[in-house]
Design a protein around this motif. Structure first.
Motif, mmCIF file in Angstrom:
data_model
loop_
_atom_site.group_PDB
_atom_site.id
_atom_site.type_symbol
_atom_site.label_atom_id
_atom_site.label_comp_id
_atom_site.label_asym_id
_atom_site.label_seq_id
_atom_site.Cartn_x
_atom_site.Cartn_y
_atom_site.Cartn_z
ATOM 1 N N LYS A 147 -2.539 -24.754 -16.975
ATOM 2 C CA LYS A 147 -4.128 -24.487 -17.334
ATOM 3 C C LYS A 147 -4.724 -25.786 -16.848
ATOM 4 N N LYS A 154 -6.765 -28.867 -17.328
ATOM 5 C CA LYS A 154 -7.234 -29.630 -18.467
ATOM 6 C C LYS A 154 -7.781 -31.023 -18.001
ATOM 7 N N LYS A 155 -7.764 -31.556 -16.852
ATOM 8 C CA LYS A 155 -8.156 -32.739 -16.470
ATOM 9 C C LYS A 155 -8.813 -32.636 -15.388
ATOM 10 N N ILE A 213 -12.424 -28.790 -20.022
ATOM 11 C CA ILE A 213 -11.606 -29.842 -19.960
ATOM 12 C C ILE A 213 -11.276 -30.775 -20.961
ATOM 13 N N GLU A 214 -9.905 -31.293 -21.095
ATOM 14 C CA GLU A 214 -9.365 -31.970 -22.427
ATOM 15 C C GLU A 214 -9.444 -33.516 -22.049
ATOM 16 N N ASP A 215 -9.249 -33.939 -20.764
ATOM 17 C CA ASP A 215 -9.041 -35.311 -20.257
ATOM 18 C C ASP A 215 -9.706 -35.750 -19.270
ATOM 19 N N GLU A 235 -0.214 -31.252 -12.307
ATOM 20 C CA GLU A 235 -1.151 -30.339 -12.396
ATOM 21 C C GLU A 235 -2.421 -29.894 -11.611
#
Ligand code: UTP
Length: 306
Positions: free
Chosen positions: A3, A5-6, A50-52, A123
């Motif tokens: 996924k 995420k960054k 996005i998480e980070d 990633e």
């Protein structure tokens, strides 16, 4: 499939197009009405899942870091005065997983992205330029992530620009569409003159990249402007794995350019709850004044003066 995420936001450029404002302040902190540009970018990342987020900063690192940090003195003051709406606005900026790294020398966008190698790991990730605002019903970063979910490949956002402006951008040589607006790319060229440009499709400030880009960046020689160019590394990546281009159909605002910044401020102001009505009235009045002045200037001189 991994996924996405960054996100990485390079914000370490010198901002020479906006001097002297950017002498001591990052251009990414220039406010659009009341919000620093970089906050819009962070919001786009969050709205895209996005998480980070890693922000690559330069000399003017502190104000960016402080903006996304808690400010206890301010918060205590707002609580004491019962200014709950403002408190909410201030607190919103701290609710993000943000990381910072410094690019000690502004050796180019490619070099800035390379600073994110350890953060990104193995990633796929998004690069979001800190001075480019994008508006569309689906955030552009999310559009790129949706493409990645189908293709598992790097995808670069592009947009049609006037032919005489190709030398300001990275330009793609498209090779047919795999679906509406998603191009196969023959090659990527950094800042070609209009007579050399393979198309008018310019790379704009959002990139979805696979981690293989880092090895290429590490070995990338300086290109146009003697800087390590991300476009050159993407072109090299395209020779070993597929890289697509997604045509953006929304609106792009280049906040790092003086005129672009003024246009952005006006258009965002016209949508801002607190100022939109007053701004609209003012613009209509000003427009009328300018039109009248233009008409007077264009009226032929009187007979006596001729
Ligand atoms: P620009 O091409 O707008 O360059 O960079 P710049 O140096 O900031 O601005 P001008 O042209 O001198 O006015 C695009 C993005 O890449 C970042 C910038 O902060 C901007 O968000 N960047 C550029 C870096 O982080 N490091 C660099 O070495 C160069």
């Amino acid at each position: 499939m991994t996924k996405v995420k960054k996100a990485v936001i390079p914000a370490a450029g010198l901002g020479t197009r906006f001097l002297p404002a950017t002498k001591a302040m990052a251009k990414e902190m220039l406010p659009i009405v009341d919000k620093p540009t970089i906050q819009f970018i962070v919001e786009e990342a969050l709205n895209s899942g996005i998480e980070d987020i890693l922000i690559v900063t330069g000399k003017a690192k502190r104000p960016i870091e402080d903006h996304f940090d808690a400010n206890l003195e301010l918060e205590t003051n707002l609580i004491a005065k019962g200014k709950n709406e403002l408190l909410k606005v201030v607190e919103e900026t701290t609710d993000v997983n943000l990381h910072f790294i410094r690019q000690s020398h502004p050796k180019g966008l490619g070099h800035a992205v390379l600073q994110a190698k350890a953060f990104v790991g193995d990633e796929p990730f998004i690069v979001m330029l800190g001075d480019d605002l994008m508006k569309d019903t689906i955030p552009l970063s999310k559009q790129l992530i949706q493409d990645y979910e189908k293709t598992h490949a790097s995808t670069i956002a592009v947009m049609e620009v006037p032919h005489e402006e190709t030398s300001k951008y990275g330009i793609i040589h498209p090779e047919g569409q795999v679906e509406e607006g998603l191009y196969n790319v023959k090659n990527f060229v950094e800042k070609p003159s209009p007579d050399q440009a393979p198309s008018d499709l310019a790379i704009i400030g959002r990139y979805l990249l696979t981690p293989e880009i880092f090895e290429l960046l590490e070995n990338q020689a300086p290109g146009a402007g003697d800087e390590i160019q991300l476009t050159d590394a993407i072109d090299a990546l395209n020779r070993t794995q597929r890289v697509f281009a997604r045509e953006f159909k929304g609106k792009r605002y280049d906040v790092g350019d003086k005129f672009g910044f003024l246009k952005t401020s006006i258009e965002y102001g016209l949508e801002h709850r607190e100022v939109k009505e007053a701004l609209e009235d003012y613009l209509i009045e000003l427009g009328q004044e300018l039109l009248d002045k233009k008409t007077v200037d264009e009226v032929p001189e009187t007979k006596e003066e001729q």
